[in-house]
Scaffold this motif. Structure first.
Motif, PDB file in Angstrom:
ATOM      1  N   ILE A 186       0.897  -1.201  -0.175  1.00  0.00           N
ATOM      2  CA  ILE A 186       0.102  -0.052   0.077  1.00  0.00           C
ATOM      3  C   ILE A 186       1.035   1.321  -0.215  1.00  0.00           C
ATOM      4  CG2 ILE A 186      -1.438   1.400   1.325  1.00  0.00           C
ATOM      5  CD1 ILE A 186      -2.974  -1.171   2.369  1.00  0.00           C
ATOM      6  N   SER A 187       1.957   1.146   0.827  1.00  0.00           N
ATOM      7  CA  SER A 187       2.839   2.348   0.837  1.00  0.00           C
ATOM      8  C   SER A 187       3.671   2.333  -0.368  1.00  0.00           C
ATOM      9  CB  SER A 187       3.915   2.051   2.176  1.00  0.00           C
ATOM     10  OG  SER A 187       3.350   1.670   2.981  1.00  0.00           O
ATOM     11  N   LEU A 188       3.974   1.667  -0.947  1.00  0.00           N
ATOM     12  CA  LEU A 188       4.600   1.948  -2.539  1.00  0.00           C
ATOM     13  C   LEU A 188       3.590   2.189  -3.652  1.00  0.00           C
ATOM     14  CD1 LEU A 188       7.006  -1.205  -2.238  1.00  0.00           C
ATOM     15  CD2 LEU A 188       7.449   1.170  -1.768  1.00  0.00           C
ATOM     16  N   GLU A 189       2.592   1.478  -3.736  1.00  0.00           N
ATOM     17  CA  GLU A 189       1.594   1.796  -4.654  1.00  0.00           C
ATOM     18  C   GLU A 189       0.486   2.974  -4.531  1.00  0.00           C
ATOM     19  OE1 GLU A 189       2.224   0.183  -7.370  1.00  0.00           O
ATOM     20  OE2 GLU A 189       3.709  -0.837  -6.613  1.00  0.00           O
ATOM     21  N   PHE A 190       0.321   3.270  -3.245  1.00  0.00           N
ATOM     22  CA  PHE A 190      -0.857   4.253  -3.093  1.00  0.00           C
ATOM     23  C   PHE A 190      -0.187   5.461  -2.200  1.00  0.00           C
ATOM     24  CE2 PHE A 190      -3.092   0.333  -3.721  1.00  0.00           C
ATOM     25  CZ  PHE A 190      -4.127   0.734  -4.834  1.00  0.00           C
ATOM     26  N   LEU A 191       0.632   5.451  -1.180  1.00  0.00           N
ATOM     27  CA  LEU A 191       1.017   6.465  -0.513  1.00  0.00           C
ATOM     28  C   LEU A 191       2.527   7.169  -0.604  1.00  0.00           C
ATOM     29  CD1 LEU A 191      -0.110   4.584   3.086  1.00  0.00           C
ATOM     30  CD2 LEU A 191      -1.647   5.691   1.218  1.00  0.00           C
ATOM     31  N   GLU A 192       3.299   6.669  -1.649  1.00  0.00           N
ATOM     32  CA  GLU A 192       4.415   6.966  -1.937  1.00  0.00           C
ATOM     33  C   GLU A 192       4.479   8.714  -2.004  1.00  0.00           C
ATOM     34  OE1 GLU A 192       8.113   5.413  -4.457  1.00  0.00           O
ATOM     35  OE2 GLU A 192       6.353   6.051  -5.623  1.00  0.00           O
ATOM     36  N   ARG A 193       3.504   9.215  -2.768  1.00  0.00           N
ATOM     37  CA  ARG A 193       3.683  10.734  -2.572  1.00  0.00           C
ATOM     38  C   ARG A 193       3.483  11.412  -1.179  1.00  0.00           C
ATOM     39  NH1 ARG A 193      -0.014   8.689  -4.715  1.00  0.00           N
ATOM     40  NH2 ARG A 193      -2.097  10.124  -4.145  1.00  0.00           N
ATOM     41  N   PHE A 194       2.663  10.772  -0.691  1.00  0.00           N
ATOM     42  CA  PHE A 194       2.558  11.622   0.943  1.00  0.00           C
ATOM     43  C   PHE A 194       4.005  11.079   1.858  1.00  0.00           C
ATOM     44  CE2 PHE A 194      -1.764   9.348   0.488  1.00  0.00           C
ATOM     45  CZ  PHE A 194      -2.090  10.414  -0.406  1.00  0.00           C
ATOM     46  N   MET A 195       4.831  10.052   1.275  1.00  0.00           N
ATOM     47  CA  MET A 195       5.874   9.997   2.090  1.00  0.00           C
ATOM     48  C   MET A 195       7.312  10.344   1.516  1.00  0.00           C
ATOM     49  SD  MET A 195       4.660   6.007   3.113  1.00  0.00           S
ATOM     50  CE  MET A 195       5.869   5.921   4.677  1.00  0.00           C
ATOM     51  N   GLU A 196       7.035  11.440   0.656  1.00  0.00           N
ATOM     52  CA  GLU A 196       8.481  11.983   0.231  1.00  0.00           C
ATOM     53  C   GLU A 196       8.690  13.191   1.379  1.00  0.00           C
ATOM     54  OE1 GLU A 196       7.250  14.200  -3.386  1.00  0.00           O
ATOM     55  OE2 GLU A 196       7.136  12.195  -4.521  1.00  0.00           O
ATOM     56  N   LYS A 197       9.849  13.911   0.991  1.00  0.00           N
ATOM     57  CA  LYS A 197      10.538  14.638   1.998  1.00  0.00           C
ATOM     58  C   LYS A 197       9.485  15.942   2.030  1.00  0.00           C
ATOM     59  CE  LYS A 197      15.527  13.230   1.276  1.00  0.00           C
ATOM     60  NZ  LYS A 197      16.592  13.945   0.891  1.00  0.00           N
ATOM     61  N   THR A 198       8.801  16.374   1.403  1.00  0.00           N
ATOM     62  CA  THR A 198       7.965  17.325   1.679  1.00  0.00           C
ATOM     63  C   THR A 198       6.514  17.165   1.198  1.00  0.00           C
ATOM     64  OG1 THR A 198       8.131  18.612  -0.494  1.00  0.00           O
ATOM     65  CG2 THR A 198       9.657  19.139   1.273  1.00  0.00           C
ATOM     66  N   MET A 199       5.394  17.665   1.453  1.00  0.00           N
ATOM     67  CA  MET A 199       4.170  17.554   1.136  1.00  0.00           C
ATOM     68  C   MET A 199       3.962  18.634  -0.064  1.00  0.00           C
ATOM     69  SD  MET A 199       2.196  15.318   2.625  1.00  0.00           S
ATOM     70  CE  MET A 199       2.107  14.120   3.994  1.00  0.00           C
TER      71      MET A 199
END
Length: 478
Positions: free
Chosen positions: A264-277
Motif C-alpha cells: 500500500i505504501s509503495l503503490e498508493f502512499l508514496e507521494r505522501f512519504m516524500e520529504k515534503t508535502m
C-alpha cells in the motif's frame, strides 16, 4: 462474471448496488495501471525464507503494475472464502488483537447470534464466493468485488483478498525475525514521533480492550511501521500513516500485515512519504478543479472566504482512517474501495462529499474559520454507498489527466495568495515595530522635563523660604 455463482448472485449487482444511483457517463472506463512502474525493492533480513535464505524471494512487491485484464489468480491458486455460516458464527470484529501460536496476530472475534449479517451482506458474500471460484477471474473483476456495494463485507474475507488485490503471493514459507529491535534501524527522532502517534491510535481498537491488549496493539503497530520504513529508506514517515497501518494491522495481523502495508505504501502512499508535502498540497486542488465542473457556485463560495482545499488533507493521506477509526465497519469498507481504485480516488470522494454538503456549507457563517471547521468535521450519517458510486462516475468523466492543467493553475494562485498573505503579515510586523520605536522616542523627553520641573520647584521653594526668612528677620529688627 462467472457462471459458477450461487443463484443469489444475480440479486445484487456488482457495479453499483444502490438502485437508481448509477449513471451513464460520457467517458468510457479507462484502463488503469497500464503504465509500468518499476522499482528497486530493497531486501531485508527481517523476512527470511525457510527454504533458501540466499535465494531471491518471490514475495517481493511486484515490479510492474498489472492491467485490469490480467488474471486475478496469477499463482493459479484459487483462494478459499469462508462461507456465510462460518462468518455468521464467528461474528463481527471488536478490534482486539490475539496472538497465535506462530507469533502472528489476528483479531479476536466477539460474536453473538447469526443475525449480525444483513441480507445485502449475505448476498454479497454469495457473489464473492461465486466469483472467486472462476479460474479466469480478472484483476479488474476482483477490484470490482471490493468497490461495489458492501465491499468485501467481512475482515475474514479481506484477510484473504486484500493480498490478492495487491498481487501478493502466499507467504506460508516465510518467518518474521528481528521485529522486536527493528526500531533501532530507523532514526531516533522518527521513532519517537511514531511512538507519540501510536499512543494516540487507541480509537482503532475496542473500548473494552484491557491494558495488556492495548499495549500489545501499540507494540505491534510500532513494529509494523518501523519495518516498512527500514526496508524502504526513501519513504518518510508522516503523521496519519499510523492510522492506515492500524487498519491494516487489525485486518491482517502483524505477519501478513507487513507485506500488505508495504505494498500500500509503495503503490498508493508514496507521494505522501516524500520529504515534503508540496506535491500533495498541489493535488488537493483536484477538489477545486472538480467542483468547478460539478458545483461552480459552491467553488465560488469557498474562494470568496479564501479557503484552500487543505481541509481534506487528513482524509486524503489516511484514507479516512483518522476520521472513522471508531467506525471499523465503514472504514474497512472504504479500504476495500480504495484498494480497488486509482491512487487519487480519495480526492474524488472528498469532492462528492463537499458537493453533497453544499447546503450546510452555504448556511455556515461565510468566513474562513467557520467554513474550515465545518468541512473538517465529517458527519457520521453520510450515504457512503451512494457517494462511492458518484466518486467512481466522476473519475470516469474527469480523470486526473483531463484536469491537471487546471489543478496547476489553482496551485499557482495558492502560492501567489500565500506570498500576498506573507507580504501583508510582514508589512503588519514592520508597522508594529515602527509604532513601538515611535513610542520609545516620544517617551524619552519626559525624564528631562520632569528633572527640569523638579529643579524649578526646588529653586522656587528655596527662594520662597529665603524671602520668608528675610521678611521675618526684617520685621524683628523693626
Amino acid at each position: 462474471m462467472s457462471n459458477n455463482m450461487d443463484p443469489e448472485a444475480d440479486e445484487i449487482p456488482l457495479d453499483s448496488s444502490i438502485p437508481g444511483t448509477s449513471k451513464e457517463m460520457s467517458v468510457p472506463i479507462e484502463k488503469h495501471n497500464l503504465k509500468a512502474r518499476r522499482r528497486n525493492v530493497i531486501k531485508t533480513v527481517n523476512f527470511v525464507s525457510e527454504e533458501d535464505e540466499n535465494s531471491e524471494s518471490e514475495s517481493d512487491i511486484p515490479l510492474v503494475k498489472m492491467s485490469d485484464s490480467t488474471k486475478a489468480w496469477y499463482d493459479n491458486v484459487i483462494p478459499r472464502i469462508p462461507d456465510i455460516a462460518d462468518i455468521s458464527s464467528s461474528g463481527k470484529q471488536n478490534g482486539v488483537l490475539n496472538r497465535n501460536e506462530d507469533g502472528s496476530s489476528t483479531l479476536e472475534h466477539n460474536f453473538g447470534d447469526t443475525e449480525t449479517l444483513t441480507n445485502r451482506e449475505r448476498m454479497k458474500i454469495s457473489v464473492i464466493r461465486g466469483s472467486v471460484v472462476n479460474p479466469n477471474l480478472t484483476l479488474g473483476e476482483l477490484k470490482l468485488l471490493g468497490c461495489s456495494s458492501e465491499g468485501l463485507v467481512n475482515d475474514d474475507i479481506r484477510c484473504v483478498l486484500w493480498p490478492k488485490l495487491l498481487r501478493l503471493p502466499e507467504e506460508s514459507s516465510f518467518s518474521v525475525n528481528g521485529l522486536e529491535t527493528i526500531h533501532n534501524e530507523i532514526p531516533n527522532e522518527v521513532y519517537q514521533q511514531i511512538l507519540k502517534d501510536v499512543a494516540r491510535s487507541g480509537s482503532h481498537i475496542s473500548q473494552n480492550a484491557t491494558q495488556h491488549e492495548i499495549d500489545h496493539f501499540h507494540e505491534e503497530l510500532t513494529q509494523l511501521i518501523c519495518w516498512v520504513l527500514h526496508k524502504h529508506s526513501t519513504l518518510n514517515y508522516y503523521q496519519g500513516y499510523n492510522d492506515i497501518a492500524a487498519t491494516v494491522l487489525l485486518v491482517m495481523g502483524l505477519k501478513r500485515g507487513l507485506r500488505v502495508l508495504e505494498s500500500i505504501s509503495l503503490e498508493f502512499l508514496e507521494r505522501f512519504m516524500e520529504k515534503t508535502m508540496e506535491k500533495v498540497n498541489q493535488e488537493l486542488f483536484y477538489i477545486f478543479a472538480l467542483l468547478e465542473r460539478v458545483h461552480p457556485t459552491l467553488l465560488e463560495h469557498l474562494e470568496n472566504v479564501e479557503l484552500f482545499p487543505h481541509f481534506a488533507l487528513a482524509e486524503y493521506t489516511t484514507w479516512y482512517a483518522h476520521k472513522y477509526a471508531e467506525n471499523r465497519k465503514l472504514l474497512h469498507r472504504l479500504f476495500d474501495y480504495f484498494l480497488g481504485s486509482p491512487p487519487m480516488m480519495p480526492l474524488y470522494l472528498s469532492t462528492v462529499i463537499v458537493a453533497h454538503r453544499a447546503s450546510e456549507i452555504f448556511n455556515t457563517t461565510p468566513d474562513m474559520g467557520h467554513t474550515h471547521k465545518v468541512l473538517c468535521t465529517l458527519p457520521d450519517d453520510l450515504p457512503f454507498e451512494t457517494l462511492l458510486i458518484e466518486a467512481k462516475n466522476l473519475y470516469r468523466q474527469y480523470p486526473p489527466e483531463s484536469i491537471s492543467n487546471d489543478v496547476k493553475e489553482y496551485d499557482r494562485k495558492r502560492k501567489f495568495k500565500e506570498q500576498e498573505w506573507k507580504a501583508k503579515a510582514e508589512a503588519s510586523r514592520q508597522e508594529r515595530e515602527k509604532q513601538r520605536q515611535l513610542r520609545i522616542v516620544q517617551s524619552t523627553p519626559r525624564i528631562p522635563y520632569r528633572i527640569r520641573s523638579y529643579k524649578t520647584i526646588t529653586v522656587v521653594t528655596i527662594l520662597a523660604l529665603g524671602l520668608y526668612a528675610f521678611l521675618k528677620s526684617s520685621s524683628g529688627l523693626n
